[in-house]
Design an enzyme around this catalytic site. Structure first.
Site, mmCIF file in Angstrom:
data_model
loop_
_atom_site.group_PDB
_atom_site.id
_atom_site.type_symbol
_atom_site.label_atom_id
_atom_site.label_comp_id
_atom_site.label_asym_id
_atom_site.label_seq_id
_atom_site.Cartn_x
_atom_site.Cartn_y
_atom_site.Cartn_z
ATOM 1 N N CYS A 78 0.826 -1.212 0.000
ATOM 2 C CA CYS A 78 0.000 0.000 0.000
ATOM 3 C C CYS A 78 0.868 1.274 0.000
ATOM 4 O O CYS A 78 1.476 1.571 -1.015
ATOM 5 C CB CYS A 78 -1.009 -0.043 1.140
ATOM 6 N N HIS A 170 -3.201 -5.135 1.632
ATOM 7 C CA HIS A 170 -2.504 -5.403 2.902
ATOM 8 C C HIS A 170 -2.468 -6.895 3.241
ATOM 9 O O HIS A 170 -3.283 -7.350 4.062
ATOM 10 C CB HIS A 170 -3.203 -4.667 4.040
ATOM 11 N N GLU A 172 -0.548 -8.395 5.169
ATOM 12 C CA GLU A 172 -0.193 -8.571 6.590
ATOM 13 C C GLU A 172 -1.418 -8.492 7.499
ATOM 14 O O GLU A 172 -1.344 -8.829 8.671
ATOM 15 C CB GLU A 172 0.875 -7.537 7.002
#
Ligand code: GLN
Length: 198
Positions: A78, A170, A172
Site C-alpha cells: 500500500c 494489505h 499482513e
C-alpha cells in the site's frame, strides 16, 4: 535470514508477526546502520507522505535508493508500494524508484471506500488471495521491465521487478502468509512459480 520492516509509521507490527510466523528474524528498522545486516526489507502501509518525510529526516531515503539500484529485495504494501514506485501523482516528493511504475495515490477513493476483494494471483497458486484495500493506490503506467502479479477489474494492483515486489493491498492484515512467503523465496533465490502475466 534477517528481514527488516521499516518502522517509521504504519502497519509495522503485523508484518513482523507474519514474518516471525514464517520462521525468519524480523527486525524493526529506524536507522541507516541497521540496513547493513539485512537480506530484505519490507515497507509497510501507512501514510506515504508521512513515511517519506520521516525517511528524509532519518537519513534513510538515499540508502534506500542505493539498495534499489543494487536490486536488493524490497517488499512494499500500500503506502509501501507508493514509496517503491518510480513516480507518484503526489509531486511533493520523489519515491525510491525500485519498481518502474507510476502510482496514483488514493485511487479507489477515501477511507470510507476501503473494501475487500478476492484476487487472482497466479504466482501464489490457484486459491484466491483476500485483498484488503485501505485508501489504496492503483498502478498507472507500467514499464515493460515490470511483471504484473495481479489486476483487479483491469487495474494493476501488484507488481514485481527483479527482487522488488509491491501490492496495493494489505497481506499482513490477513492470516494468509503466501505473499510474504513469495517475498522470502525471492530473497533466498528459491525457484518460484511463473505466474506473472502482463
Ligand atoms: N492512502 C495512503 C497513502 O497515500 C496509503 C494507505 C495505506 O497504506 N493503507 O499513502
Amino acid at each position: 535470514m534477517n528481514i527488516g520492516v521499516l518502522a517509521l509509521q504504519g502497519a509495522v507490527a503485523e508484518h513482523i508477526q507474519m514474518l516471525c510466523a514464517l520462521g525468519v528474524k524480523a527486525i524493526p528498522i529506524r536507522l541507516p546502520s541497521q540496513l547493513d545486516s539485512l537480506d530484505g526489507l519490507v515497507i509497510p502501509g501507512g501514510e506515504s507522505t508521512t513515511i517519506s518525510k520521516l525517511l528524509y529526516e532519518y537519513d534513510l531515503m538515499e540508502p534506500l535508493r542505493l539498495l534499489a539500484t543494487k536490486g536488493f529485495p524490497l517488499f512494499g504494501t500500500c503506502a509501501g508500494m507508493i514509496l517503491l514506485a518510480s513516480k507518484t501523482t503526489d509531486l511533493r516528493w520523489q519515491p525510491v524508484g525500485a519498481i518502474d511504475i507510476e502510482v496514483q495515490r488514493n485511487a479507489f477513493g477515501r477511507q470510507i471506500d476501503s473494501f475487500e476483494a478476492d484476487l487472482e494471483i497466479p504466482a501464489l497458486g490457484d486459491k484466491p488471495f483476500r485483498g484488503i484495500f485501505i485508501r489504496a493506490p492503483i498502478v498507472g503506467r507500467v514499464n515493460s521491465s515490470v511483471d504484473i502479479l495481479c489486476r483487479l477489474n483491469g487495474s494493476v494492483v501488484a507488481t514485481k521487478q527483479g527482487k522488488a515486489i509491491a501490492c496495493a493491498f494489505h497481506p499482513e492484515l490477513t492470516d494468509d502468509s503466501r505473499f510474504h512467503k513469495y517475498f522470502l523465496d525471492l530473497v533466498t533465490g528459491e525457484p518460484i512459480a511463473q505466474g506473472s502475466s502482463r
